[in-house]
Design an enzyme around this catalytic site. Structure first.
Site, PDB file in Angstrom:
ATOM      1  CG  ASP A  74      -0.326  -0.363   2.460  1.00  0.00           C
ATOM      2  OD1 ASP A  74       0.790   0.123   2.702  1.00  0.00           O
ATOM      3  OD2 ASP A  74      -0.919  -1.135   3.243  1.00  0.00           O
ATOM      4  CG  ASP A  76       0.957   4.922   4.305  1.00  0.00           C
ATOM      5  OD1 ASP A  76      -0.222   4.638   4.035  1.00  0.00           O
ATOM      6  OD2 ASP A  76       1.652   4.262   5.099  1.00  0.00           O
ATOM      7  CG  ASP A 150       8.954   3.454  12.649  1.00  0.00           C
ATOM      8  OD1 ASP A 150       9.294   3.932  11.545  1.00  0.00           O
ATOM      9  OD2 ASP A 150       8.170   2.489  12.755  1.00  0.00           O
TER      10      ASP A 150
HETATM   11  P1  ATP Z   1       4.332  -2.104   6.228  1.00  0.00           P
HETATM   12  O1  ATP Z   1       4.928  -2.334   4.885  1.00  0.00           O
HETATM   13  O2  ATP Z   1       4.418  -3.287   7.077  1.00  0.00           O
HETATM   14  O3  ATP Z   1       2.987  -1.452   6.198  1.00  0.00           O
HETATM   15  P2  ATP Z   1       5.171   0.466   7.107  1.00  0.00           P
HETATM   16  O4  ATP Z   1       6.543   1.008   7.384  1.00  0.00           O
HETATM   17  O5  ATP Z   1       4.412   1.086   5.984  1.00  0.00           O
HETATM   18  O6  ATP Z   1       5.328  -1.075   6.917  1.00  0.00           O
HETATM   19  P3  ATP Z   1       3.002   1.291   8.758  1.00  0.00           P
HETATM   20  O7  ATP Z   1       2.568   0.728  10.068  1.00  0.00           O
HETATM   21  O8  ATP Z   1       2.096   1.202   7.602  1.00  0.00           O
HETATM   22  O9  ATP Z   1       4.373   0.580   8.447  1.00  0.00           O
HETATM   23  O10 ATP Z   1       3.410   2.806   9.014  1.00  0.00           O
HETATM   24  C1  ATP Z   1       3.659   3.724   7.981  1.00  0.00           C
HETATM   25  C2  ATP Z   1       4.784   4.670   8.372  1.00  0.00           C
HETATM   26  O11 ATP Z   1       4.392   5.459   9.507  1.00  0.00           O
HETATM   27  C3  ATP Z   1       6.075   4.007   8.799  1.00  0.00           C
HETATM   28  O12 ATP Z   1       6.890   3.710   7.697  1.00  0.00           O
HETATM   29  C4  ATP Z   1       6.695   5.025   9.712  1.00  0.00           C
HETATM   30  O13 ATP Z   1       7.332   6.039   8.979  1.00  0.00           O
HETATM   31  C5  ATP Z   1       5.485   5.652  10.392  1.00  0.00           C
HETATM   32  N1  ATP Z   1       5.152   4.970  11.674  1.00  0.00           N
HETATM   33  C6  ATP Z   1       4.267   3.971  11.862  1.00  0.00           C
HETATM   34  N2  ATP Z   1       4.191   3.612  13.137  1.00  0.00           N
HETATM   35  C7  ATP Z   1       5.031   4.407  13.816  1.00  0.00           C
HETATM   36  C8  ATP Z   1       5.400   4.543  15.186  1.00  0.00           C
HETATM   37  N3  ATP Z   1       4.880   3.750  16.117  1.00  0.00           N
HETATM   38  N4  ATP Z   1       6.296   5.503  15.515  1.00  0.00           N
HETATM   39  C9  ATP Z   1       6.818   6.318  14.574  1.00  0.00           C
HETATM   40  N5  ATP Z   1       6.534   6.229  13.268  1.00  0.00           N
HETATM   41  C10 ATP Z   1       5.642   5.294  12.881  1.00  0.00           C
HETATM   42 MG    MG Z   2       2.340   0.672   5.472  1.00  0.00          MG
END
Ligand code: ATP
Ligand code: MG
Length: 471
Positions: A74, A76, A150
């Site tokens: 997905d 963002d 993060d």
């Molecule tokens: P995935 O591919 O598993 O979805 P992701 O990195 O996109 O991994 P998400 O949970 O969708 O993870 O979060 C999107 C983004 O938001 C992360 O890449 C990070 O930059 C930020 N983020 C998410 N959770 C946190 C957190 N707990 N603290 C700080 N930043 C966060």
């Molecule tokens: Mg994500």
């Protein structure tokens, strides 16, 4: 040597520059992203925002995946437009969230999350008594937005229009070195949000990255802070972990980091029972295989598997105390669901799916009369059957039952009648579900049976095995 030294000095310098809000800018030759991995809808959103005069970037996990050459699941989007301003630009856009508003932009079934740049956590943001940030909802600059993400590899911004990547925290270097590094001071970041510790584990296992020592060091000590996180958030993150396609690796890593103890009652139980461990390993293997094959996995099936051996134990205890088989099973299911929901906030739908799968199990032992036909018509037969095969494969029950059901399931009507009459003639055929579930005879016909069960329970070839799918 000298080159290395210069790079080192430059590296530190550029890090200092990044701290001063200046990102490293990489063009297409430098980052090597294949633009075909981008979804049209992501481009649609960023270009619409940009045409309206705002900044807009693909951000977070999607950029990380693009840099790794993986098609993101997905996208963002981060922008300097406020949620209201974003909403006005799209036909199907919904502002969600009370504390920090984000916008869901929909195209058909495709959902993109558009987030306004967030400001860094201010020193006087409200926190709980352990330092967990409770509210943190100010808008900010892109540099601030990057700082509050993060990990360095999750804090890069990609602009599809000019194909540039903006990297504020050395994410590119860390991606290349396959290193997971938290932004800022690890202790502080885990204290603000202990869920980040679970995220370390998930990303390390999923991406096969190593955890940078300072990022990993405080986890063992700080693990208990997860206890203060609202159950619903822990559940969301656990689900992501289990659905990552690397569930087994994640659980092993959780255990290694000491994160399974006390914090997730579920994992305490699961990882420390030898019989349960075998069952759970098979279940997670098959879940991972399904995810890699692009199939759905139902959270209900997953959690039913994780907790099955706890149910078995309690089921036996209730029977030993004089309860009949079926009521004993329901009592055991109640106990297990109650004890887990307190901490894990299992949604009601998931709980009821789990109960269905468990409750179906003794019914597989009834192979006479109309009972097998009735069971076949059960709404969740397929999930119950896959579950039965896991039980066979783990050696909990005789593989013959699973084989019989496979034959029954795949047969035409005439052969089904034959199967029922042959089952009625053998002693194992119709014991009326009277506790056959706990015969630990082991896989008598070893390899063959194990394979057979493993296959069925794993990447089955029929349409949605465990109805429901990931949410
Ligand atoms: P995935 O591919 O598993 O979805 P992701 O990195 O996109 O991994 P998400 O949970 O969708 O993870 O979060 C999107 C983004 O938001 C992360 O890449 C990070 O930059 C930020 N983020 C998410 N959770 C946190 C957190 N707990 N603290 C700080 N930043 C966060
Ligand atoms: Mg994500």
């Amino acid at each position: 040597m000298i080159k290395k030294l210069i790079r080192k000095i430059l590296g530190t310098k550029s890090k200092a520059a990044r701290d001063a809000n200046t990102p490293v800018v990489l063009g297409p030759e430098a980052h090597g992203i294949d633009p075909r991995l981008l979804s049209n809808n992501a481009i649609r959103v960023t270009s619409t925002l940009q045409e309206a005069g705002y900044e807009a970037f693909v951000v977070g996990g999607a950029v990380r995946d693009l840099l790794l050459g993986v098609k993101p699941k997905d996208f963002d989007i981060a922008t300097n437009a406020t949620p209201e301003q974003v909403k006005r630009l799209f036909r199907r856009a919904f502002i969600i969230g009370k504390r920090f508003q984000i916008v869901h932009v929909m195209f058909g079934n495709d959902l993109l999350e558009v987030t306004t740049f967030r400001g860094t956590t201010s020193a006087n943001a409200p926190k709980d008594e352990h330092g967990r940030v409770l509210r943190d909802n100010t808008f900010g600059s892109q540099a601030e937005d990057a700082e509050r993400r993060d990990f360095t590899i999750n804090a890069m911004y990609y602009n599809p229009a000019n194909q540039q990547v903006l990297d504020y925290h050395g994410g590119i270097e860390d991606i290349r070195a396959k290193t997971l590094r938290i932004i800022g001071k690890p202790e502080e970041r885990y204290r603000e949000d202990p869920v980040r510790m679970l995220r370390v584990v998930r990303f390390a296992a999923k991406l096969k990255f190593s955890i940078e020592p300072e990022t990993g060091a405080p986890i063992k000590v700080m693990a208990p802070l997860i206890n203060n996180v609202p159950a619903a958030r822990v559940f969301d993150e656990m689900l992501k972990l289990l659905m990552s396609g690397h569930a087994l690796a994640c659980l092993q890593q959780l255990r290694k980091e000491g994160l399974h103890h006390g914090l997730l009652p579920l994992l305490d139980v699961v990882l420390e029972q030898p019989m349960g461990f075998k069952f759970v390993t098979l279940a997670l293997d098959s879940t991972d295989a399904r995810i890699h094959a692009g199939k759905t996995v139902s959270p209900g099936f997953l959690f039913a598997s994780l907790l099955w051996h706890q149910v078995l134990e309690k089921w036996e205890a209730y029977r030993a105390a004089g309860e009949q088989t079926i009521p004993a099973l329901h009592l055991a299911a109640d106990d297990v669901l109650d004890s887990q929901t307190e901490k894990l906030a299992l949604q009601r739908k998931i709980g009821s799916d789990m109960r269905d799968i468990w409750a179906m199990q003794p019914r597989f032992e009834r192979r006479t009369g109309k009972a097998p036909h009735k069971l076949l018509e059960h709404q969740r037969f397929r999930a119950g059957y896959d579950f039965l095969l896991l039980r066979c494969a783990s050696g909990e029950i005789d593989a013959e039952i699973g084989e019989w059901w496979t034959a029954f399931y795949e047969s035409d009507e005439a052969s089904r009648e034959d199967l029922i009459s042959s089952a009625s003639q053998t002693s194992g055929g119709g014991n009326g579900g009277a506790g056959g579930a706990k015969r630990k005879r082991g896989p008598r016909r070893g390899g063959r049976n194990r394979n057979r069960g493993g296959e069925g329970a794993g990447a089955d070839n029929a349409a949605p095995a465990h109805d429901g799918g990931a949410d």
